[in-house]
Write a protein that holds these residues in place. Structure first.
Motif, PDB file in Angstrom:
ATOM      1  N   ASP A 183       0.835  -1.207   0.000  1.00  0.00           N
ATOM      2  CA  ASP A 183       0.000   0.000   0.000  1.00  0.00           C
ATOM      3  C   ASP A 183       0.867   1.252   0.000  1.00  0.00           C
ATOM      4  O   ASP A 183       0.551   2.234  -0.683  1.00  0.00           O
ATOM      5  N   TRP A 184       1.953   1.218   0.785  1.00  0.00           N
ATOM      6  CA  TRP A 184       2.847   2.374   0.851  1.00  0.00           C
ATOM      7  C   TRP A 184       3.513   2.601  -0.503  1.00  0.00           C
ATOM      8  O   TRP A 184       3.632   3.736  -0.966  1.00  0.00           O
ATOM      9  N   LEU A 185       3.919   1.503  -1.149  1.00  0.00           N
ATOM     10  CA  LEU A 185       4.599   1.615  -2.441  1.00  0.00           C
ATOM     11  C   LEU A 185       3.623   1.953  -3.557  1.00  0.00           C
ATOM     12  O   LEU A 185       3.989   2.619  -4.530  1.00  0.00           O
ATOM     13  N   ARG A 186       2.373   1.538  -3.406  1.00  0.00           N
ATOM     14  CA  ARG A 186       1.381   1.759  -4.466  1.00  0.00           C
ATOM     15  C   ARG A 186       1.095   3.249  -4.658  1.00  0.00           C
ATOM     16  O   ARG A 186       0.783   3.682  -5.776  1.00  0.00           O
ATOM     17  N   ARG A 187       1.220   4.028  -3.594  1.00  0.00           N
ATOM     18  CA  ARG A 187       0.902   5.460  -3.693  1.00  0.00           C
ATOM     19  C   ARG A 187       1.746   6.177  -4.744  1.00  0.00           C
ATOM     20  O   ARG A 187       1.197   6.891  -5.594  1.00  0.00           O
ATOM     21  N   PRO A 188       3.081   6.031  -4.701  1.00  0.00           N
ATOM     22  CA  PRO A 188       3.882   6.730  -5.716  1.00  0.00           C
ATOM     23  C   PRO A 188       4.137   5.911  -6.981  1.00  0.00           C
ATOM     24  O   PRO A 188       4.806   6.407  -7.897  1.00  0.00           O
ATOM     25  N   ALA A 189       3.619   4.666  -7.032  1.00  0.00           N
ATOM     26  CA  ALA A 189       3.975   3.770  -8.137  1.00  0.00           C
ATOM     27  C   ALA A 189       3.566   4.325  -9.493  1.00  0.00           C
ATOM     28  O   ALA A 189       4.364   4.334 -10.439  1.00  0.00           O
ATOM     29  N   ALA A 190       2.306   4.777  -9.596  1.00  0.00           N
ATOM     30  CA  ALA A 190       1.828   5.279 -10.888  1.00  0.00           C
ATOM     31  C   ALA A 190       2.641   6.493 -11.328  1.00  0.00           C
ATOM     32  O   ALA A 190       2.994   6.636 -12.510  1.00  0.00           O
TER      33      ALA A 190
END
Length: 198
Positions: A105-112
């Motif tokens: 979830d933490w990584l998904r925030r800046p992934a896009a």
């Protein structure tokens, strides 16, 4: 050695999330299977992400373990192996579903955003020699992890360098490769400073 994906980070998050949905405890070997044992850069991205995230890299011994995995991956990249070999005891290392979901979830925030910022540019730099140079640089960064354990947040900086190396290879982004080198130089500078003041 690399994957042809428009959104490599989101793709890797999705693959690992599918494993997390089915297991209360996730072994590192399961993550390797999900990401692909023949994709060294993808696995290196996972290792760099774990080091980069707040929390895991702050635990004693974790940066050294992750550094050892990064060295194994990069060493095998340089040896042109077809698939990754990791010792069984590392493959059996587990993490709870809750902690895995939290990291994703933490990584998904800046992934896009990160995926959108990468592109196939300066591809003349992304030749075999450059990729080998990035692998050697990642090894040097990983070798600094025993010292970084004594410097607050420095392991996260090392993780950022390894993460950037891997993403540059996956996206064939020569500009990002240059940025990764700058981050690694900052890491070495931090290590040198620590030795100077101690």
């Amino acid at each position: 050695m690399s994957m042809d994906h428009q959104a490599p980070i989101e793709d890797i998050i999705h693959r690992i999330d599918e494993v997390a949905e089915k297991n209360e405890r996730i072994q590192f070997g399961q993550v390797m299977d999900a990401v692909g044992r023949n994709s060294f850069a993808s696995l290196l991205l996972v290792v760099g992400a774990i080091m980069l995230l707040p929390g895991p890299a702050d635990l004693p011994g974790v940066p050294v373990l992750l550094g050892a995995i990064a060295i194994l991956l990069c060493g095998q990249m340089l040896a042109h192996r077809d698939h990754v070999w990791i010792p069984d005891w590392i493959e059996r290392r587990e993490i709870s579903q809750h902690k895995m979901k939290k990291m994703l979830d933490w990584l998904r925030r800046p992934a896009a955003w990160l995926d959108s910022m990468t592109a196939e540019r300066w591809t003349f730099m992304m030749n075999h020699a450059t990729i080998s140079t990035l692998a050697v640089a990642a090894i040097l960064v990983a070798m600094s992890t025993p010292v970084l354990e004594f410097i607050p947040f420095s392991a996260n900086l090392a993780g950022g360098a390894i993460f950037a190396f891997a993403l540059a290879i996956l996206a064939r982004d020569g500009l990002l490769a240059g940025l990764a080198v700058c981050i690694s130089i900052a890491t070495f500078g931090l290590v040198g400073y620590q030795f100077f003041v101690s």
